[in-house]
Scaffold this active site. Structure first.
Site, PDB file in Angstrom:
ATOM      1  N   TYR A 134       3.590  -0.503   2.695  1.00 54.24           N
ATOM      2  CA  TYR A 134       2.648  -0.932   3.732  1.00 54.24           C
ATOM      3  C   TYR A 134       2.404  -2.432   3.517  1.00 54.24           C
ATOM      4  O   TYR A 134       1.649  -2.810   2.627  1.00 54.24           O
ATOM      5  CB  TYR A 134       1.360  -0.110   3.619  1.00 54.24           C
ATOM      6  CG  TYR A 134       0.285  -0.412   4.639  1.00 54.24           C
ATOM      7  CD1 TYR A 134       0.487  -1.246   5.731  1.00 54.24           C
ATOM      8  CD2 TYR A 134      -0.977   0.175   4.517  1.00 54.24           C
ATOM      9  CE1 TYR A 134      -0.514  -1.504   6.645  1.00 54.24           C
ATOM     10  CE2 TYR A 134      -1.988  -0.070   5.425  1.00 54.24           C
ATOM     11  CZ  TYR A 134      -1.753  -0.918   6.482  1.00 54.24           C
ATOM     12  OH  TYR A 134      -2.763  -1.162   7.383  1.00 54.24           O
ATOM     13  N   LYS A 162       6.060  -0.408   6.676  1.00 55.14           N
ATOM     14  CA  LYS A 162       5.081  -0.473   7.764  1.00 55.14           C
ATOM     15  C   LYS A 162       4.685  -1.936   7.798  1.00 55.14           C
ATOM     16  O   LYS A 162       4.019  -2.430   6.887  1.00 55.14           O
ATOM     17  CB  LYS A 162       3.881   0.426   7.461  1.00 55.14           C
ATOM     18  CG  LYS A 162       2.678   0.251   8.371  1.00 55.14           C
ATOM     19  CD  LYS A 162       1.664   1.311   7.983  1.00 55.14           C
ATOM     20  CE  LYS A 162       0.281   1.262   8.584  1.00 55.14           C
ATOM     21  NZ  LYS A 162      -0.117   0.226   9.467  1.00 55.14           N
ATOM     22  N   THR A 164       2.870  -4.928   9.060  1.00 59.48           N
ATOM     23  CA  THR A 164       1.721  -5.453   9.798  1.00 59.48           C
ATOM     24  C   THR A 164       1.579  -6.944   9.504  1.00 59.48           C
ATOM     25  O   THR A 164       0.818  -7.365   8.629  1.00 59.48           O
ATOM     26  CB  THR A 164       0.444  -4.669   9.455  1.00 59.48           C
ATOM     27  OG1 THR A 164       0.708  -3.275   9.621  1.00 59.48           O
ATOM     28  CG2 THR A 164      -0.697  -5.060  10.388  1.00 59.48           C
TER      29      THR A 164
HETATM   30  O1  MN9 Z   1      -2.185   0.174  11.376  1.00 59.32           O
HETATM   31  C1  MN9 Z   1      -3.576  -1.229  12.619  1.00 59.32           C
HETATM   32  N1  MN9 Z   1      -4.173  -2.090  11.652  1.00 59.32           N
HETATM   33  C2  MN9 Z   1      -5.455  -1.935  11.236  1.00 59.32           C
HETATM   34  C3  MN9 Z   1      -2.263  -0.743  12.101  1.00 59.32           C
HETATM   35  O2  MN9 Z   1      -6.207  -1.130  11.699  1.00 59.32           O
HETATM   36  C4  MN9 Z   1      -5.948  -2.803  10.161  1.00 59.32           C
HETATM   37  C5  MN9 Z   1      -3.334  -1.846  14.008  1.00 59.32           C
HETATM   38  O3  MN9 Z   1      -3.163  -0.779  14.878  1.00 59.32           O
HETATM   39  C6  MN9 Z   1      -4.469  -2.721  14.488  1.00 59.32           C
HETATM   40  O4  MN9 Z   1      -5.685  -2.031  14.370  1.00 59.32           O
HETATM   41  C7  MN9 Z   1      -4.307  -3.126  15.949  1.00 59.32           C
HETATM   42  C8  MN9 Z   1      -5.379  -4.094  16.407  1.00 59.32           C
HETATM   43  O5  MN9 Z   1      -5.204  -5.355  15.791  1.00 59.32           O
HETATM   44  O6  MN9 Z   1      -3.050  -3.681  16.138  1.00 59.32           O
END
Ligand code: MN9
Length: 292
Positions: A134, A162, A164
């Site tokens: 992650y 994953k 982000t």
């Molecule tokens: O898992 C999510 N990240 C968090 C992914 O919640 C920290 C995203 O879905 C975000 O919430 C979303 C909004 O920025 O992209």
């Protein structure tokens, strides 16, 4: 083996009036998201308020999802600063038939790259499930480049990332170097960008109530209809803009509540949404999402 591509809801955790997990509401949401086209679930992640839950509660949500959707692909987030807790959760995921485990990098203490790597490999070797890294540098404070990430992806124990982050160059480099590994886009508001640079799917919090839009974006993208895909991404982003202004998880729970669920509010120190924010959600979000 179950399919790992597609749309995975990063499930929220419903709390009842006594601040206990509301199992029946979680079950209802899991069924709802499957009906909207979700391939599976990311259970116990940031969106689930993992770091505000006890070990038993983290096991409890894993159990509810496994019992409700044995046919779905299930990924358990087992990350913890307490490595013994993470191992306990990994063993639980394996016992409950999960398809993969995942962990955020150990955070707060500014561990060295060697220490971070040791954490991941010890966890990945403690069970037979594959590990999904992650990668969330904005929250974890742990940044990794392609070289560092490759040390994981070279191993059979690691199934992918994953991802982000909005560094789509790195996403592309990881996927190109390891085409057999799975890369999930993590920021829902940039899902189409992630797909276009090689992501196999997405794991997201906004999928709790609008998985259908992202299933559609992916189908349009794969059919070569970029204009159509962008239109739905724009529609989703008008909603995500509101979520981000309020606080993503607090707002998402309120969206579900207004759609007929009973998800309660996030745990403290998160604040409950104000009346003004609730009215804003009713006006700017609810008319644009499918009714339950
Ligand atoms: O898992 C999510 N990240 C968090 C992914 O919640 C920290 C995203 O879905 C975000 O919430 C979303 C909004 O920025 O992209």
């Amino acid at each position: 083996m179950k399919a790992f591509d597609g749309i995975f809801t990063a499930l929220l955790t419903p709390f009842d009036k006594n601040n206990k997990i509301n199992e029946q509401q979680l079950e209802k949401l899991v069924k709802h998201d499957l009906a909207m086209g979700a391939r599976g679930f990311y259970v116990g992640g940031s969106t689930a308020e993992a770091f505000l839950l006890s070990t038993d509660e983290r096991k409890q949500i894993m159990d509810v999802v496994a019992d409700t959707a044995p046919e779905a692909t299930l990924i358990a987030h087992i990350g913890s600063l307490n490595e013994a807790e993470a191992m306990t959760l990994a063993a639980h995921a394996e016992a409950r038939g999960y398809d993969a485990i995942s962990s955020v990098a150990p955070f707060y203490y500014k561990f060295t790259p060697d220490e971070v790597r040791g954490y991941y490999f010890r966890l990945a070797e403690s069970v037979s499930l594959p590990m999904l890294v992650y990668h969330f540098p904005a929250f974890s404070g742990v940044s990794m480049g392609v070289e560092e990430m490759s040390k994981f992806l070279e191993s059979d124990r690691f199934m992918g990332i994953k991802y982000t982050s909005n560094d789509f160059f790195m996403l592309e480099q990881c996927k190109t170097r390891f085409p057999g590994k799975i890369v999930y886009n993590g920021y829902d508001e940039m899902f189409l960008a992630g797909l276009s640079m090689g992501a196999d799917g997405g794991i997201g919090s906004t999928y709790n109530f609008m998985a259908d839009k992202f299933v559609k974006i992916r189908a349009l993208y794969e059919a070569g209809d970029m204009a159509g895909a962008r239109e739905i991404q724009q529609e989703a982003n008008r909603i995500i803009t509101v979520l981000c202004k309020i606080g993503v998880m607090q707002a998402e729970k309120e969206v579900l509540n207004q759609l007929g669920f009973d998800f309660g509010i996030c745990r403290r120190p998160f604040a409950a949404p104000t009346e003004e924010q609730k009215a804003w959600i009713a006006r700017e979000i609810i008319p644009f999402v499918r009714e339950v």
